[in-house]
Design an enzyme around this catalytic site. Sequence first.
Site, short mmCIF file in Angstrom:
data_model
loop_
_atom_site.label_atom_id
_atom_site.label_comp_id
_atom_site.label_asym_id
_atom_site.label_seq_id
_atom_site.Cartn_x
_atom_site.Cartn_y
_atom_site.Cartn_z
N LYS A 75 61.62 -30.61 15.61
CA LYS A 75 62.82 -31.06 14.88
C LYS A 75 63.38 -32.37 15.41
O LYS A 75 63.15 -32.75 16.55
CB LYS A 75 63.87 -29.95 14.89
CG LYS A 75 63.48 -28.85 13.90
CD LYS A 75 64.58 -27.90 13.56
CE LYS A 75 64.06 -26.93 12.49
NZ LYS A 75 64.94 -25.79 12.28
N ARG A 109 60.07 -19.70 15.18
CA ARG A 109 59.39 -20.30 14.01
C ARG A 109 58.75 -21.60 14.47
O ARG A 109 59.43 -22.49 14.98
CB ARG A 109 60.43 -20.56 12.91
CG ARG A 109 59.85 -21.09 11.62
CD ARG A 109 60.94 -21.30 10.58
NE ARG A 109 60.37 -21.75 9.32
CZ ARG A 109 60.06 -23.01 9.05
NH1 ARG A 109 60.26 -23.96 9.94
NH2 ARG A 109 59.54 -23.34 7.88
C1 9MG Z 1 62.52 -23.44 6.63
N1 9MG Z 1 63.06 -23.67 7.95
C2 9MG Z 1 63.02 -24.84 8.65
N2 9MG Z 1 63.64 -24.67 9.83
C3 9MG Z 1 64.05 -23.37 9.88
C4 9MG Z 1 64.75 -22.61 10.82
O1 9MG Z 1 65.19 -23.12 11.95
N3 9MG Z 1 65.01 -21.32 10.53
C5 9MG Z 1 64.60 -20.78 9.36
N4 9MG Z 1 64.91 -19.48 9.12
N5 9MG Z 1 63.94 -21.46 8.42
C6 9MG Z 1 63.68 -22.74 8.68
#
Ligand code: 9MG
Length: 266
Positions: A207, A241
Amino acid sequence: MGVVNVTPDSFSDGGNFFETEAAVAHALKLVADGAEILDIGGESTRPGATPVGEEEELRRVIPVIEKLAPQVKVPISIDTSKPGVALAALAAGASIVNDIAAATRADFSMWKIVADHRAGYIVMHAQGSPPAMQEKPAYRDVVREVGGFFSGRLGRLLNEAGVPMEQVVIDPGIGFGKTLEHNLTLLAGLKTFTKWRRPLLVGVSRKSFIGQLLGADVENRLPASLACAVLAVGDGANIIRTHDVAATVQAVRMAEAIYSRKKNVD
Ligand code: 9MG
């Protein structure tokens, strides 16, 4: 949770067949690498991303889920903010809805679909929506306000929409309407979000706040993503994730082995 983005900048050559086959092959690779959930998305949620229409989102994700579902034992999550896409994805074989619009949702249709299908539901915090969410994020106390959001949403999900707590995962939504300072403060305060005794999901992979802090471009953010994942797991995160499943599984397994021994010493 392994990320499978079925968006033009990921797999597309402009043709549907290649896009689907490449996304399925990528998802199978993530499972082989150790992913325990697959998160399939057809609309970019990057800050400033242009929204896609429902028809196009369906065209991207449904063939992937249909092909993947019979081949994998791990649950498939649909990353969407559209109830119509969630409904079609659950019918195609998904069993979890990853709702990045949980915070701005005005009507009940998504929650009714989740309740009717007894699906898992990821309730993610965001301030605003992807096209404009990074313009001016503002909080007095980000940890307290995100916590207040969970308290309110969990109550409404159960009492107004009939979604039992057992189906819900909570997620502070790192990068969604948050400055660098907000993201770091949320990661430092993660333990607070374990008090609802629901699985806690954290998404930090590649990110932009990592780039803002360290000046790393998107291809070079794995070490910082792993550092965040390891620290998050130490503070109670249950689901990470990530785009980089093999490396994340290795880092997290090592951290867990050490954390479990630490608890015996404390
Ligand atoms: C789709 N997406 C992109 N970043 C995310 C995050 O931090 N959490 C979740 N639930 N979906 C995300």
